[in-house]
Write an enzyme that holds these catalytic residues in place. Structure first.
Site, short mmCIF file in Angstrom:
data_model
loop_
_atom_site.label_atom_id
_atom_site.label_comp_id
_atom_site.label_asym_id
_atom_site.label_seq_id
_atom_site.Cartn_x
_atom_site.Cartn_y
_atom_site.Cartn_z
CE LYS A 209 -2.85 2.16 3.40
NZ LYS A 209 -3.85 1.89 4.67
CD GLU A 215 10.05 -5.99 6.22
OE1 GLU A 215 9.62 -4.79 5.91
OE2 GLU A 215 10.10 -6.14 7.78
N GLY A 266 -4.12 -2.09 6.10
CA GLY A 266 -3.62 -3.23 5.71
C GLY A 266 -4.27 -4.54 6.08
NE ARG A 267 -5.09 -3.49 12.49
CZ ARG A 267 -4.52 -2.24 12.47
NH1 ARG A 267 -3.14 -2.29 11.45
NH2 ARG A 267 -4.64 -1.21 13.11
CD GLU A 353 -0.37 -4.15 12.48
OE1 GLU A 353 0.76 -3.59 12.36
OE2 GLU A 353 -1.14 -4.68 11.46
CG HIS A 384 -2.66 -35.67 18.72
ND1 HIS A 384 -2.45 -37.06 19.32
CD2 HIS A 384 -3.70 -35.41 18.10
CE1 HIS A 384 -3.59 -37.40 18.76
NE2 HIS A 384 -4.48 -36.70 18.08
CE LYS A 499 7.03 -0.64 9.61
NZ LYS A 499 5.82 0.09 8.77
C1 G6Q Z 1 -1.53 -3.40 8.62
C2 G6Q Z 1 -0.17 -2.76 8.58
C3 G6Q Z 1 0.62 -3.56 8.29
C4 G6Q Z 1 1.18 -3.45 6.64
C5 G6Q Z 1 2.30 -3.81 6.29
C6 G6Q Z 1 2.77 -3.96 4.72
O1 G6Q Z 1 -2.68 -2.96 8.85
O2 G6Q Z 1 -0.28 -1.62 8.23
O3 G6Q Z 1 0.85 -5.03 8.79
O4 G6Q Z 1 0.01 -3.84 6.04
O5 G6Q Z 1 3.45 -3.31 7.13
O6 G6Q Z 1 2.62 -2.43 4.37
P1 G6Q Z 1 2.78 -2.22 2.98
O7 G6Q Z 1 1.36 -2.90 2.53
O8 G6Q Z 1 2.48 -0.57 2.80
O9 G6Q Z 1 3.80 -2.62 2.36
#
Ligand code: G6Q
Length: 532
Positions: A209, A215, A266-267, A353, A384, A499
């Site tokens: 996003k 990463e 994001g989540r 989160e 188990h 970060k």
């Molecule tokens: C979720 C967070 C986080 C995010 C990641 C990836 O709600 O904001 O998990 O989705 O850090 O972010 P980008 O999509 O910006 O790479």
């Protein structure tokens, strides 16, 4: 809008009083047929069996009062209509609308947030066109062959939900299509996913996003390098999902670009293009539509104010009862479905989160517990493994079981009078009873204390529509809890500090200056870790 603190509600005091003597499930009549029949909610194809929670009619009445006093439905409706709920009053914050539900409000003549729904429709149309071009042979590789694999490169919200959904619905894969996922900056993750892959027939879907996540950008570089080594043109093999105007929003670099909006966290983004592109490639556009339909049905049904029928609301309040009033610190989500193997991981992010916060929406410290620790694994495997602790350990772990009456593949066999699916579901129900009722024994090591609260969420079968509904049920259970605790469930300030520090470490490792004020500590640590 002004919202009251959790501790300020009259119902909170009432519930605290009721929690002094909660229902005893291990008593002789603690669990009886009448109770099992009575404590059931049915909603959007799901039944929630919750006789095995330590609640009674007065507790449920008080939980209803809490839901009403905290105006949970009013807040939920405001969210779906586009209110700016991602904010902390008077402080720097994201200050955004919260409109993940608009990404699936594409079936009604009158969507709740018309502008956002129109954007969602536009992206879906772009996706359908792209998938049609792939199917018709208008988009092929340099040798004229169709693409068979899509690898989604993304992390956190740009990975967990889509991955969980893909694994849940692999049974619905299109012939000759599959998906893989790369998230970790661990180079071994990329190496392992790329191992044995025919790159010439692979599309990489870079999902970020912000378009600036370390990463994902690093893994994109690894992927581009691998394609170049194989003599392939990356621009023919990469698609992107990103925010409009982000550093990744550059059509020249990608075969196709899709957008997600900043008002979708994001989540909560699995039903936006973040999930839809890879799911559409591997499962087909119709399946994506079914997922959205299932989620949308729940979005609308969850506006019902009755906790006895609205399953997300009921799950939220039962969770609050267990966490804030009975004092249980964690909750285990245990799906009796191998296909849901990554669903607990998705919920872990979505819940922790969202609700792992210690200040209110007015920026004041909370004086009540907020989000619990969430964890889980599929049953019966867990039986188990860690069930010993949940039956007899000193930590009481409330459990949310999830199961399905029928299997996905219908490829089952009767052994000793029962099918594997029956064995699976019977095990889940047996665990629910065992946790609740316990068992007395003269041998203390064989005694089961019981009174371990749990509920069972059951649907007929894990289909795309059911999966969409399940996803939305949990999203809303989390959001209702956040509303009730008067916290902002939509920001994630807590991930920033680590970060920033890792950027400082990497600055030093790269031999550059500018590690900032923590420079000497960071340097000592790197030396101790024998990294420099
Ligand atoms: C979720 C967070 C986080 C995010 C990641 C990836 O709600 O904001 O998990 O989705 O850090 O972010 P980008 O999509 O910006 O790479």
């Amino acid at each position: 809008m002004q919202w009251l603190d959790f501790s300020a509600h009259a119902a909170t005091a009432k519930l605290a009083e009721l929690a002094r003597a909660p229902h005893d499930l291990s008593a002789p009549e603690g669990l009886n047929p009448q109770r099992i029949d009575e404590y059931v909610a049915s909603f959007c194809g799901f039944d929630l069996l919750y006789a095995t929670q330590r609640v009674t009619a007065p507790v449920l009445d008080a939980l209803q009062e809490l839901a009403d006093e905290a105006r949970l439905i009013e807040q939920f409706k405001a969210m779906q209509a586009g209110a700016v709920l991602n904010r902390i009053d008077g402080f720097a914050c994201e200050n955004r609308q919260v409109l993940h539900t608009a990404s699936r409000d594409v079936f009604e003549a009158a969507p709740l947030a018309p502008e956002a729904a129109a954007k969602a429709k536009r992206e879906l149309t772009k996706l359908r066109d792209f998938l049609d071009e792939l199917a018709s042979g208008a988009i092929v590789n340099a040798q004229g062959q169709p693409f068979t694999t899509m690898v989604q490169v993304g992390i956190g919200g740009s990975d967990l939900g889509p991955r969980a959904l893909y694994l849940a619905l692999k049974a619905y894969r299109l012939p000759g299509r599959s998906a893989r996922f790369i998230a970790n900056v661990d180079p071994d993750d990329t190496a392992e996913v790329l191992h044995g892959l025919d790159l010439s027939r692979t599309l990489f879907n870079i999902v970020s996003k912000s378009g600036s996540t370390l990463e994902t950008l690093t893994n994109e570089r690894l992927v581009r390098a691998a394609l170049a080594r194989a003599g392939l043109d990356p621009a023919r093999h990469l698609v992107a999902v990103t925010g409009e105007g982000s550093p990744m929003d550059d059509a020249a670099n990608y075969l196709r670009s899709f957008y997600m909006e900043d008002y979708i966290g994001g989540r909560y983004s699995a039903t936006s293009m973040v999930g839809a592109v890879t799911l559409g490639f591997a499962l087909g556009f119709e399946t994506v539509t079914e997922i959205l339909r299932g989620a949308h049905e729940v979005d609308r049904a969850a506006e019902d104010g009755d906790i006895r029928t609205n399953i997300p609301l009921l799950l939220a309040l039962l969770g609050i009862w267990n966490h804030n009033f009975l004092g249980h610190a964690t909750v285990a989500v245990l799906p009796y479905s191998q296909a849901l193997s990554r669903f607990p991981a998705h919920l872990q992010q979505c819940d922790m989160e969202s609700n792992g916060k210690a200040v209110t929406r007015q920026g004041r410290p909370v004086n009540w517990q907020t989000g619990p620790v969430v964890w889980g694994e599929p049953g019966t495997n867990g039986q188990h493994a860690f069930y010993q602790l949940i039956h007899q350990g000193t930590e009481v772990v409330p459990v949310e079981f999830i199961g399905f009456r029928r299997s996905q593949y219908d490829n089952d066999l009767e052994v000793e009078g029962t099918s594997s699916q029956q064995k699976l579901v019977a095990n889940m129900l047996a665990q629910s009873l065992a946790l609740a009722m316990g068992k007395n024994d003269d041998n203390p090591a064989r005694r089961f204390p019981g009174n371990r609260p749990n509920s069972v969420l059951l649907a007929d079968r894990l289909t795309p529509r059911t999966m969409g509904a399940l996803l939305a049920i949990y999203e809303h259970r989390i959001v209702f809890q956040g509303f009730c605790w008067n916290i902002n469930s939509f920001d994630q300030e807590g991930v920033q500090l680590g970060k920033i520090l890792s950027t400082r470490l990497l600055t030093l490792l790269a031999g550059r200056s500018g590690a900032g004020e923590a420079g000497s500590v960071v340097q000592s640590l790197l030396r101790r870790a024998k990294m420099m």
